[in-house]
Design a protein around this motif. Sequence first.
Motif, PDB file in Angstrom:
ATOM      1  N   SER A   1      33.797  24.019  66.023  1.00  0.00           N
ATOM      2  CA  SER A   1      32.708  23.268  66.635  1.00  0.00           C
ATOM      3  C   SER A   1      32.983  21.793  66.434  1.00  0.00           C
ATOM      4  O   SER A   1      33.595  21.395  65.446  1.00  0.00           O
ATOM      5  CB  SER A   1      31.353  23.652  66.031  1.00  0.00           C
TER       6      SER A   1
ATOM      7  N   ASP B   1      27.749  19.339  68.232  1.00  0.00           N
ATOM      8  CA  ASP B   1      27.463  20.615  68.893  1.00  0.00           C
ATOM      9  C   ASP B   1      26.277  21.284  68.188  1.00  0.00           C
ATOM     10  O   ASP B   1      26.217  21.325  66.970  1.00  0.00           O
ATOM     11  CB  ASP B   1      28.667  21.569  68.826  1.00  0.00           C
ATOM     12  N   THR B   2      25.361  21.779  68.973  1.00  0.00           N
ATOM     13  CA  THR B   2      24.216  22.493  68.426  1.00  0.00           C
ATOM     14  C   THR B   2      24.232  23.901  68.980  1.00  0.00           C
ATOM     15  O   THR B   2      24.364  24.078  70.189  1.00  0.00           O
ATOM     16  CB  THR B   2      22.893  21.810  68.847  1.00  0.00           C
ATOM     17  N   PRO B   3      24.135  24.906  68.112  1.00  0.00           N
ATOM     18  CA  PRO B   3      24.110  26.269  68.644  1.00  0.00           C
ATOM     19  C   PRO B   3      22.880  26.457  69.535  1.00  0.00           C
ATOM     20  O   PRO B   3      21.810  25.934  69.247  1.00  0.00           O
ATOM     21  CB  PRO B   3      24.022  27.155  67.402  1.00  0.00           C
ATOM     22  N   THR B   4      23.065  27.167  70.600  1.00  0.00           N
ATOM     23  CA  THR B   4      21.950  27.389  71.519  1.00  0.00           C
ATOM     24  C   THR B   4      21.275  28.716  71.194  1.00  0.00           C
ATOM     25  O   THR B   4      21.932  29.712  70.928  1.00  0.00           O
ATOM     26  CB  THR B   4      22.422  27.393  72.988  1.00  0.00           C
ATOM     27  N   GLU B   5      19.976  28.696  71.190  1.00  0.00           N
ATOM     28  CA  GLU B   5      19.162  29.889  70.958  1.00  0.00           C
ATOM     29  C   GLU B   5      18.923  30.555  72.310  1.00  0.00           C
ATOM     30  O   GLU B   5      18.759  29.877  73.322  1.00  0.00           O
ATOM     31  CB  GLU B   5      17.810  29.488  70.360  1.00  0.00           C
ATOM     32  N   PRO B   6      18.887  31.891  72.333  1.00  0.00           N
ATOM     33  CA  PRO B   6      18.561  32.540  73.602  1.00  0.00           C
ATOM     34  C   PRO B   6      17.139  32.154  74.013  1.00  0.00           C
ATOM     35  O   PRO B   6      16.249  32.040  73.183  1.00  0.00           O
ATOM     36  CB  PRO B   6      18.653  34.032  73.291  1.00  0.00           C
ATOM     37  N   VAL B   7      16.961  31.940  75.283  1.00  0.00           N
ATOM     38  CA  VAL B   7      15.657  31.555  75.805  1.00  0.00           C
ATOM     39  C   VAL B   7      14.820  32.816  75.990  1.00  0.00           C
ATOM     40  O   VAL B   7      15.247  33.763  76.635  1.00  0.00           O
ATOM     41  CB  VAL B   7      15.792  30.817  77.160  1.00  0.00           C
TER      42      VAL B   7
END
Length: 102
Positions: free
Chosen positions: A4, A8-14
Amino acid sequence: MPDSQAGDTPTEPVVKATTAITTSQKTASMKIGDTKAITVTADPTDATDFDVTKVTSASSDDKIATVSADRTITAVAVGSATITYTFNAFTATVVVTVTAAE
């Protein structure tokens, strides 16, 4: 584990929540012995929390019309009944009118 980069920020599922449920029809005219499959869908149609296997159903009068776990209505006797489908706090109904078989 992927590399990474800084920032960078991990994306959470919407999660798209269900706001209502609807049935494939609002009323059903049936004759004694008829069956009718009802489809229950979420609104919005792409709700990610909707699980059709968790929809429950009940008849206001099992002597007139019954409803099975797979959401199929069966006409039993002449009269009217309301079938209520429920998912979480949401409900949708089908008003069933049953007449005599010919």
